[in-house]
Design a protein around this motif. Structure first.
Motif, PDB file in Angstrom:
ATOM      1  N   ALA A  28     -56.532  -2.058  -9.134  1.00 51.69           N
ATOM      2  CA  ALA A  28     -56.999  -2.670 -10.145  1.00 51.69           C
ATOM      3  C   ALA A  28     -57.142  -4.168 -10.197  1.00 51.69           C
ATOM      4  N   SER A  29     -56.411  -4.837  -9.039  1.00 53.49           N
ATOM      5  CA  SER A  29     -56.934  -6.226  -9.181  1.00 53.49           C
ATOM      6  C   SER A  29     -58.218  -6.462  -8.219  1.00 53.49           C
ATOM      7  N   GLU A  30     -59.204  -5.550  -7.974  1.00 52.22           N
ATOM      8  CA  GLU A  30     -60.187  -5.513  -7.327  1.00 52.22           C
ATOM      9  C   GLU A  30     -61.394  -4.930  -8.359  1.00 52.22           C
ATOM     10  N   VAL A  31     -60.993  -4.004  -9.301  1.00 56.49           N
ATOM     11  CA  VAL A  31     -62.119  -3.054  -9.801  1.00 56.49           C
ATOM     12  C   VAL A  31     -61.434  -2.483 -10.844  1.00 56.49           C
ATOM     13  N   THR A  48     -68.379   3.011 -23.571  1.00 53.70           N
ATOM     14  CA  THR A  48     -67.292   2.767 -23.454  1.00 53.70           C
ATOM     15  C   THR A  48     -67.007   2.093 -21.833  1.00 53.70           C
ATOM     16  N   LEU A  49     -67.510   2.586 -20.950  1.00 54.04           N
ATOM     17  CA  LEU A  49     -67.423   2.071 -19.601  1.00 54.04           C
ATOM     18  C   LEU A  49     -68.167   0.775 -19.579  1.00 54.04           C
ATOM     19  N   ASP A  50     -69.350   0.758 -19.781  1.00 54.46           N
ATOM     20  CA  ASP A  50     -69.883  -0.699 -19.977  1.00 54.46           C
ATOM     21  C   ASP A  50     -69.124  -1.798 -20.593  1.00 54.46           C
ATOM     22  N   GLN A  51     -68.363  -1.334 -21.508  1.00 55.65           N
ATOM     23  CA  GLN A  51     -67.597  -2.290 -22.109  1.00 55.65           C
ATOM     24  C   GLN A  51     -66.275  -2.740 -21.473  1.00 55.65           C
ATOM     25  N   ILE A  60     -66.259  -2.480 -18.122  1.00 58.85           N
ATOM     26  CA  ILE A  60     -66.860  -3.426 -17.048  1.00 58.85           C
ATOM     27  C   ILE A  60     -67.057  -4.631 -17.384  1.00 58.85           C
ATOM     28  N   GLN A  61     -67.481  -5.044 -18.483  1.00 56.95           N
ATOM     29  CA  GLN A  61     -67.840  -6.191 -19.082  1.00 56.95           C
ATOM     30  C   GLN A  61     -66.438  -7.197 -19.271  1.00 56.95           C
ATOM     31  N   VAL A  62     -65.524  -6.354 -19.931  1.00 55.65           N
ATOM     32  CA  VAL A  62     -64.026  -6.827 -19.965  1.00 55.65           C
ATOM     33  C   VAL A  62     -63.477  -7.546 -18.811  1.00 55.65           C
ATOM     34  N   GLY A  63     -63.700  -6.339 -17.775  1.00 58.57           N
ATOM     35  CA  GLY A  63     -63.050  -6.488 -16.270  1.00 58.57           C
ATOM     36  C   GLY A  63     -63.614  -7.917 -15.783  1.00 58.57           C
ATOM     37  N   GLU A  64     -65.051  -8.158 -15.860  1.00 57.91           N
ATOM     38  CA  GLU A  64     -65.841  -9.301 -15.114  1.00 57.91           C
ATOM     39  C   GLU A  64     -65.305 -10.468 -16.084  1.00 57.91           C
ATOM     40  N   ARG A 122     -62.901 -11.214 -18.489  1.00 57.61           N
ATOM     41  CA  ARG A 122     -61.679 -11.790 -18.730  1.00 57.61           C
ATOM     42  C   ARG A 122     -60.728 -11.609 -17.266  1.00 57.61           C
ATOM     43  N   PHE A 123     -61.122 -10.986 -16.477  1.00 54.22           N
ATOM     44  CA  PHE A 123     -60.458 -10.655 -15.178  1.00 54.22           C
ATOM     45  C   PHE A 123     -61.061 -11.275 -13.873  1.00 54.22           C
ATOM     46  N   GLY A 124     -62.301 -11.277 -14.149  1.00 57.35           N
ATOM     47  CA  GLY A 124     -63.177 -11.552 -13.173  1.00 57.35           C
ATOM     48  C   GLY A 124     -63.479 -10.658 -12.080  1.00 57.35           C
ATOM     49  N   LEU A 125     -63.355  -9.432 -12.366  1.00 58.75           N
ATOM     50  CA  LEU A 125     -63.311  -8.185 -11.302  1.00 58.75           C
ATOM     51  C   LEU A 125     -64.852  -7.889 -11.456  1.00 58.75           C
ATOM     52  N   THR A 126     -65.407  -7.797 -10.523  1.00 61.67           N
ATOM     53  CA  THR A 126     -66.942  -7.567 -10.139  1.00 61.67           C
ATOM     54  C   THR A 126     -67.365  -6.310  -9.455  1.00 61.67           C
ATOM     55  N   GLY A 127     -66.089  -5.614  -9.341  1.00 64.40           N
ATOM     56  CA  GLY A 127     -66.445  -4.375  -8.804  1.00 64.40           C
ATOM     57  C   GLY A 127     -66.153  -4.481  -7.106  1.00 64.40           C
ATOM     58  N   ILE A 128     -66.496  -3.217  -6.639  1.00 65.21           N
ATOM     59  CA  ILE A 128     -66.192  -2.905  -4.860  1.00 65.21           C
ATOM     60  C   ILE A 128     -67.759  -2.658  -4.420  1.00 65.21           C
ATOM     61  N   GLN A 129     -67.983  -3.075  -3.167  1.00 65.14           N
ATOM     62  CA  GLN A 129     -69.357  -2.654  -2.501  1.00 65.14           C
ATOM     63  C   GLN A 129     -69.073  -0.986  -1.973  1.00 65.14           C
TER      64      GLN A 129
END
Length: 320
Positions: free
Chosen positions: A65-68, A149-152, A154-158, A160-167
């Protein structure tokens, strides 16, 4: 059970909670390090959905959860609704390609996690983002609501926490594996070799061996009809055969021989038309002989050929 808590507003602390700004800074540092080393390694698409229990929750969920953003779905084998929801989320995880991952928790095997997340019943869905748990919804929900909900999330993760997902690694190109050998492949191959060598008697024997065990085998039935046809045609004198057919239009053997010569030469419609006409102008055993041979020629050409369908219709008209 109707969905509730379709919101990102609630935040429940876990033991591994970290401040949002610290999490964002750590994520940025991790991305910078990955870029320095040539980029983070891509993960297989199969890793986007996984099962987790109490023992592995910290290592497999909190660290990831620190990455995605990690969506945590509590479900039960005794709940058809929860199985349906897990399948829906798994499909969306594949579609979103690393913008979130799905951790499946079977509730009966994880009572401490049920208590920690304050789960009231299954299915229940939470998210863990940078050490913080966010309630998403409980029960099933329409797909468009789940997507929103998932879109929201992902937006919060990016933001507020700087998470842009994994490749996610692209799937390897499929390799055409050879089909497993069927029980009669060797005999059918031998029959085809015999046909190519003009050994029509040998091909007939090979096809008959297959049909002795499997009377409905379509390849053997078509092959036998072809081998028998070619065996008969090679015994014909083409000029004399055509002369006999022209002089004796009601002579069934003469018309059959000419039709088979037409078919072997690729004149399929001529062959069918000749025998349909023969059926029309004959009666009794002669008519039946022409009809049966026409049906055998249908086997040679194949039932899927449109010319066979057309000839069957013409035959039905003259018979009935």
């Amino acid at each position: 059970m109707q969905p509730r808590n379709m919101s990102m507003s609630g935040v429940v602390d876990l033991a591994a909670v970290k401040a949002a700004n610290e999490a964002k800074q750590k994520a940025e540092q991790a991305r910078a390090e990955a870029a320095r080393q040539g980029g983070a390694p891509a993960v297989p698409a199969d890793n986007l959905v996984f099962d987790v229990d109490e023992a592995g929750f910290e290592t497999s969920v909190l660290q990831l959860a620190s990455e995605v953003p990690v969506v945590v779905a509590f479900w039960s084998r005794r709940s058809a609704q929860s199985e349906q929801l897990v399948q829906q989320l798994a499909g969306l995880a594949a579609e979103y390609r690393g913008r979130f991952v799905l951790a499946k928790v079977e509730g009966e095997s994880a009572p401490m996690l049920l208590q920690q997340f304050a789960v009231q019943g299954v299915p229940a869905v939470f998210a863990v983002v940078a050490g913080q748990a966010l309630p998403l919804f409980q029960g099933v929900a329409p797909e468009e609501q789940v997507r929103a909900t998932l879109d929201q999330l992902i937006q919060v993760g990016e933001e507020r926490f700087g998470l842009t997902g994994i490749q996610v690694a692209d799937a390897p190109a499929p390799v055409d594996a050879p089909a497993p050998a069927g029980p009669y492949d060797a005999l059918l191959d031998a029959a085809m070799d015999a046909l190519n060598a003009n050994d029509f008697a040998g091909a007939v024997r090979a096809y008959q061996n297959v049909l002795a065990d499997d009377p409905a085998n379509p390849d053997a039935k078509a092959g036998l009809a072809q081998a028998e046809l070619l065996g008969r045609v090679t015994q014909l004198d083409p000029q004399q055969t055509r002369k006999d057919a022209a002089e004796r239009p009601a002579d069934v053997p003469a018309q059959i021989a000419a039709a088979e010569l037409d078919l072997a030469g690729g004149h399929i419609e001529d062959a069918f038309g000749r025998l349909v006409d023969t059926v029309r102008v004959t009666a009794g055993d002669d008519r039946d002989a022409a009809r049966v041979r026409l049906l055998e020629l249908f086997e040679v050409v194949g039932a899927d050929d449109p010319r066979v369908g057309k000839a069957r219709t013409a035959l039905a008209r003259v018979l009935f």
